[in-house]
Each structure stands twice: as C-alpha cells, then as structure tokens.
Scaffold this motif. Structure first.
Motif, PDB file in Angstrom:
ATOM      1  N   LEU A 252       0.834  -1.207   0.000  1.00  0.00           N
ATOM      2  CA  LEU A 252       0.000   0.000   0.000  1.00  0.00           C
ATOM      3  C   LEU A 252       0.860   1.245   0.000  1.00  0.00           C
ATOM      4  N   PHE A 253       0.347   2.273  -0.645  1.00  0.00           N
ATOM      5  CA  PHE A 253       0.908   3.616  -0.535  1.00  0.00           C
ATOM      6  C   PHE A 253      -0.210   4.569  -0.129  1.00  0.00           C
ATOM      7  N   ASN A 254       0.179   5.529   0.728  1.00  0.00           N
ATOM      8  CA  ASN A 254      -0.748   6.506   1.327  1.00  0.00           C
ATOM      9  C   ASN A 254      -1.500   5.913   2.512  1.00  0.00           C
ATOM     10  N   ALA A 255      -1.009   4.847   3.072  1.00  0.00           N
ATOM     11  CA  ALA A 255      -1.581   4.256   4.285  1.00  0.00           C
ATOM     12  C   ALA A 255      -0.514   3.372   4.932  1.00  0.00           C
ATOM     13  N   PRO A 256      -0.405   3.376   6.280  1.00  0.00           N
ATOM     14  CA  PRO A 256      -1.232   4.145   7.211  1.00  0.00           C
ATOM     15  C   PRO A 256      -0.868   5.625   7.288  1.00  0.00           C
ATOM     16  N   LEU A 257       0.342   5.983   6.857  1.00  0.00           N
ATOM     17  CA  LEU A 257       0.724   7.395   6.825  1.00  0.00           C
ATOM     18  C   LEU A 257       0.518   7.939   5.419  1.00  0.00           C
ATOM     19  N   PRO A 258       0.021   9.172   5.327  1.00  0.00           N
ATOM     20  CA  PRO A 258      -0.148   9.755   3.994  1.00  0.00           C
ATOM     21  C   PRO A 258       1.206  10.035   3.358  1.00  0.00           C
ATOM     22  N   CYS A 259       1.243   9.964   2.042  1.00  0.00           N
ATOM     23  CA  CYS A 259       2.468  10.295   1.312  1.00  0.00           C
ATOM     24  C   CYS A 259       2.082  11.042   0.036  1.00  0.00           C
ATOM     25  N   PRO A 260       2.938  11.934  -0.433  1.00  0.00           N
ATOM     26  CA  PRO A 260       2.633  12.663  -1.662  1.00  0.00           C
ATOM     27  C   PRO A 260       2.768  11.740  -2.876  1.00  0.00           C
ATOM     28  N   ASP A 261       1.893  11.932  -3.845  1.00  0.00           N
ATOM     29  CA  ASP A 261       1.947  11.197  -5.112  1.00  0.00           C
ATOM     30  C   ASP A 261       2.096   9.691  -4.913  1.00  0.00           C
ATOM     31  N   PRO A 262       1.144   9.047  -4.242  1.00  0.00           N
ATOM     32  CA  PRO A 262       1.291   7.604  -3.995  1.00  0.00           C
ATOM     33  C   PRO A 262       1.346   6.789  -5.283  1.00  0.00           C
ATOM     34  N   ALA A 263       0.602   7.193  -6.323  1.00  0.00           N
ATOM     35  CA  ALA A 263       0.635   6.438  -7.573  1.00  0.00           C
ATOM     36  C   ALA A 263       2.013   6.517  -8.214  1.00  0.00           C
ATOM     37  N   VAL A 264       2.614   7.694  -8.203  1.00  0.00           N
ATOM     38  CA  VAL A 264       3.954   7.867  -8.772  1.00  0.00           C
ATOM     39  C   VAL A 264       4.953   7.009  -8.021  1.00  0.00           C
ATOM     40  N   ARG A 265       4.866   7.020  -6.687  1.00  0.00           N
ATOM     41  CA  ARG A 265       5.804   6.236  -5.886  1.00  0.00           C
ATOM     42  C   ARG A 265       5.627   4.743  -6.164  1.00  0.00           C
ATOM     43  N   ALA A 266       4.375   4.308  -6.298  1.00  0.00           N
ATOM     44  CA  ALA A 266       4.117   2.896  -6.559  1.00  0.00           C
ATOM     45  C   ALA A 266       4.682   2.463  -7.901  1.00  0.00           C
ATOM     46  N   VAL A 267       4.488   3.284  -8.948  1.00  0.00           N
ATOM     47  CA  VAL A 267       4.982   2.923 -10.279  1.00  0.00           C
ATOM     48  C   VAL A 267       6.506   2.951 -10.315  1.00  0.00           C
ATOM     49  N   ARG A 268       7.111   3.921  -9.675  1.00  0.00           N
ATOM     50  CA  ARG A 268       8.576   3.966  -9.627  1.00  0.00           C
ATOM     51  C   ARG A 268       9.125   2.718  -8.944  1.00  0.00           C
ATOM     52  N   MET A 269       8.468   2.280  -7.865  1.00  0.00           N
ATOM     53  CA  MET A 269       8.911   1.068  -7.184  1.00  0.00           C
ATOM     54  C   MET A 269       8.765  -0.139  -8.099  1.00  0.00           C
ATOM     55  N   ALA A 270       7.625  -0.236  -8.790  1.00  0.00           N
ATOM     56  CA  ALA A 270       7.399  -1.392  -9.666  1.00  0.00           C
ATOM     57  C   ALA A 270       8.428  -1.436 -10.788  1.00  0.00           C
ATOM     58  N   VAL A 271       8.768  -0.282 -11.373  1.00  0.00           N
ATOM     59  CA  VAL A 271       9.776  -0.245 -12.436  1.00  0.00           C
ATOM     60  C   VAL A 271      11.137  -0.670 -11.884  1.00  0.00           C
ATOM     61  N   ALA A 272      11.484  -0.200 -10.680  1.00  0.00           N
ATOM     62  CA  ALA A 272      12.757  -0.592 -10.065  1.00  0.00           C
ATOM     63  C   ALA A 272      12.777  -2.096  -9.803  1.00  0.00           C
ATOM     64  N   MET A 273      11.646  -2.659  -9.375  1.00  0.00           N
ATOM     65  CA  MET A 273      11.569  -4.110  -9.172  1.00  0.00           C
ATOM     66  C   MET A 273      11.762  -4.843 -10.498  1.00  0.00           C
ATOM     67  N   GLN A 275      13.410  -3.931 -13.058  1.00  0.00           N
ATOM     68  CA  GLN A 275      14.808  -3.853 -13.475  1.00  0.00           C
ATOM     69  C   GLN A 275      15.684  -4.777 -12.633  1.00  0.00           C
ATOM     70  N   GLN A 276      15.493  -4.759 -11.319  1.00  0.00           N
ATOM     71  CA  GLN A 276      16.388  -5.518 -10.447  1.00  0.00           C
ATOM     72  C   GLN A 276      16.067  -7.012 -10.424  1.00  0.00           C
ATOM     73  N   LEU A 277      14.857  -7.391 -10.834  1.00  0.00           N
ATOM     74  CA  LEU A 277      14.525  -8.818 -10.920  1.00  0.00           C
ATOM     75  C   LEU A 277      14.952  -9.433 -12.248  1.00  0.00           C
ATOM     76  N   GLY A 278      15.423  -8.597 -13.178  1.00  0.00           N
ATOM     77  CA  GLY A 278      15.821  -9.122 -14.483  1.00  0.00           C
ATOM     78  C   GLY A 278      16.893 -10.187 -14.381  1.00  0.00           C
ATOM     79  N   ALA A 279      17.955  -9.913 -13.649  1.00  0.00           N
ATOM     80  CA  ALA A 279      19.059 -10.864 -13.531  1.00  0.00           C
ATOM     81  C   ALA A 279      18.634 -12.146 -12.825  1.00  0.00           C
ATOM     82  N   PRO A 280      17.939 -12.061 -11.665  1.00  0.00           N
ATOM     83  CA  PRO A 280      17.492 -13.306 -11.027  1.00  0.00           C
ATOM     84  C   PRO A 280      16.558 -14.128 -11.919  1.00  0.00           C
ATOM     85  N   LEU A 281      15.645 -13.472 -12.649  1.00  0.00           N
ATOM     86  CA  LEU A 281      14.738 -14.218 -13.521  1.00  0.00           C
ATOM     87  C   LEU A 281      15.505 -14.942 -14.621  1.00  0.00           C
TER      88      LEU A 281
END
Length: 384
Positions: A252-273, A275-281
């Motif tokens: 979750l993003f924006n819970a339990p503490l609020p955060c700015p731009d939760p959708a942006v943060r979520a997508v940035r995390m997913a893109v980083a995942m 990229q970093q899962l490429g080698a293990p896969l």
C-alpha cells in the motif's frame, strides 16, 4: 553537635551549679543550667544540648528518673549523660549506670577528671552525630536509588512496550514507517478508516508448480533471492506490506501514513523491481525454472485498519481497489506492469504507457481498460 558544644548542668544547689560552670566555662563551652527536674527535661527536649551533667538528688523527680525519661524519648537526639552525685557507694553507681547514664562522677569532683570525662563524652557525641549524619545521608541515597530504580523500571517497561508495538508494526509496515507510526502516536493511525490508496500486487508466476516439485533447499533459495530484491525496494520507497505469502505481495501507498503522489511512488517502485529482478529471472530460467513476474497497480478508496485474524493483528486494505490490483497482477505476463486508468493518468508525465487489451476481470461487472508501463520517461534520479 553544636559549635561550641552546649552543656546542660542540673543541680538543685546553686553553689554546685556555679562550681561546675566555672570549671567548664574556661574551655569555651556554651552552658545551660537548671535546678529542677522539670527545668532539666524542658531544656533537654527543646535545646538539645550535647552533654548533660545531672545530679541524682533532685526534688520531685530524682536524677535517675530524669535520665530514664531522656534516654527513652524517641524524638531526642543522642544525649550523653554524666551523673554527678554525692552518693558514692557501688550500689549508687550501678543504679546510675542502669538508669542509662553514660558515666558517673562522685562529689566533690576533681576538676581535671571532670574536664577529661566531659571531653570524652563530647568525642562520643561527635562520633555518634557523624555516624547518624552518614546513616541519614545513606538512607536518603537509598530512597533516591529506590526512586531511580522505579523510574528506570517504568522507562524500561515503556521502552519494552514501544519495542513490542514496533515489532508488531514491522510485520506489515516497512521499518522506517513503523518507527514513524510509533513516534507519532502508534496504533490510532491503524484504526479503521476509509482513504484513497494506491495498491500494488506483485506475483512470481509459475512459483507454485515449481515449489511442488523442487527440493526444499532450492525453493528456499529462490524465495530468499526474490524477497531480498522486493524487501529492499519496498523499504526504499516506503511502502506498507499488507500481505506477503511467499511469491505474492500486496503493498500500500498513502496508508497508514499519507504520502505525496502515492501512484507515482508505486509505479517507480514497480519499475525498479522490474529492473532488479531481471538478472534473477534470467538465472532461474537458465536453471529451467519457468518463472515470470507480473504487477498490477490500482488506485481508489479502500477500507483500512487492523484485523484480528486468529489472534494475530494484520493491517489490511479491503474493497474493490485491492481486488482490482490483484486481478491486474493475474493478467500481467512476461514482466508486465499493468495500471488501472486512474494510476495511468496520475503517472502520465513520468512514464510511457500504452493501452493493454481491455480485460474482463473476475469479480468486475464491466471490462477494465488496463495500461502497460513501457518505461520511465523521466530518469529515476530526476523523478519527483
């Protein structure tokens, strides 16, 4: 102990009082006098002299009775008493000492002996007062130590309670977030509420058939590598883990503490995942493990709060938004990141997206138009 030492001389004969006073005054002592037992008791109880020279033969109440009363008085500081009497038999001396006297002088009193006995009793008084002062100080220190111990115990208990709360939170909240939640008030932030959140569902597809046939050590190795990458990035982007069942993770993003731009943060995390899962896969596929990885991200209102599941507290997001994220994740294939329309609109300036096929998702009455992330439009180190 007074400075100079204070002596109380008691005798019903004024001449005897004068003789004792004249012999002692030259040594610098402060001297009080009394001629009756009542005067002696009153002065002893109020002025607290350092030494009492007491005649035995007093009217009304004799010196022995006065001595017994003073020695038995609980509120009176230690008071050395020298009996001074014309009664000189061994029985008289024994009676005086048994009454509580610390010394016994017979009349007529030798001046040198008088001064020596007075000085000896004052030394005893000084030592006693010193010991008493030390005892009082030690008692005060002991009381202070007890108070400090209680305070320390209370602080330790408070810290233990806080650590227990922090431990509970870290089961489903990233450690930095857990520490903030505890610092700003703790569990009230986790009470039931409704809020707009961004939900990320990730799954290592193909893991279940692999786990059914692989050696346990190999299963644990894959999960360890997978969790290492995922856990590091979840903490980095300060997501809140609400479900983690081996190969599947809900964040979750924006819970339990609020955060700015939760959708942006979520997508940035997913893109980083991604990229970093490429080698293990690639490594797993080289070992004939047919894994793929998919992500679904949805945004909207959800019911949030702690749920008691068989005695265990879990922080959960309930409603159609978590379900939509899970369905998008199931529909994602080949390292796809699928977004609902609201998330796609929220990150349009940050990433390149393309419409994916309209998906008929289980539990949704109408088809959902999903968007696939093609890549970051803004480099991650320049992203807001």
């Amino acid at each position: 102990m007074h400075t100079p030492p204070c002596l109380l001389v008691v005798d019903d004969q004024p001449m005897n009082v004068d003789i004792l006073c004249s012999r002692l005054a030259v040594h610098g002592y402060a001297i009080l006098t009394a001629h009756t037992s009542d005067e002696a008791l009153a002065l002893a109880m109020t002025r607290h002299p350092d030494l009492l020279l007491l005649d035995v033969m007093l009217p009304t109440l004799d010196g022995l009775a006065v001595c017994r009363q003073l020695k038995a008085a609980p509120s009176l500081p230690f008071l050395p008493i020298i009996m001074v009497s014309a009664k000189t038999t061994a029985q008289d001396i024994i009676a005086g000492l048994e009454a509580g006297a610390d010394d016994y002088l017979t009349k007529p009193v030798d001046q040198a002996v008088l001064v020596a006995r007075v000085q000896a009793m004052l030394r005893l008084k000084a030592r006693h007062d010193t010991v008493q002062a030390h005892a009082t100080a030690l008692a005060a220190q002991a009381d202070q130590c007890v108070a400090w111990s209680r305070t320390l115990e209370q602080r330790v208990q408070a810290q233990v309670t806080e650590l227990e709360r922090l431990g509970r939170l870290k089961r489903f909240v990233a450690p930095p977030l857990a520490e903030v939640v505890v610092a700003v008030g703790g569990e009230p932030l986790l009470q039931h509420q409704r809020r707009e959140v961004t939900v990320v569902w990730c799954a290592l597809q193909g893991f279940t058939p692999f786990a059914e046939g692989a050696e346990p050590a190999r299963v644990v190795e894959v999960l360890r590598d997978y969790h290492t990458v995922m856990g590091h990035l979840i903490r980095r982007f300060e997501g809140t883990v609400t479900q983690w069942a081996g190969d599947r993770v809900q964040i979750l993003f924006n819970a339990p503490l609020p955060c700015p731009d939760p959708a942006v943060r979520a997508v940035r995390m997913a893109v980083a995942m991604q990229q970093q899962l490429g080698a293990p896969l690639d490594r797993w596929r080289h070992r004939q493990h047919a894994f793929a990885w998919g992500v679904g991200i949805a945004q909207g209102d959800a019911t949030l709060g702690l749920l008691d599941v068989g005695g265990r507290l879990d922080y959960a997001a309930l409603g159609p938004v978590p379900q939509l994220a899970a369905r998008l994740c199931e529909a994602a294939h080949g390292e796809q990141i699928l977004l609902c329309p609201r998330v796609g609109a929220a990150v349009d300036a940050l990433v390149d997206v393309a419409p994916a096929a309209t998906l008929s998702l289980q539990g949704r009455p109408h088809p959902v138009a999903a968007f696939q992330v093609l890549g970051m439009r803004v480099p991650e180190d320049e992203a807001p």
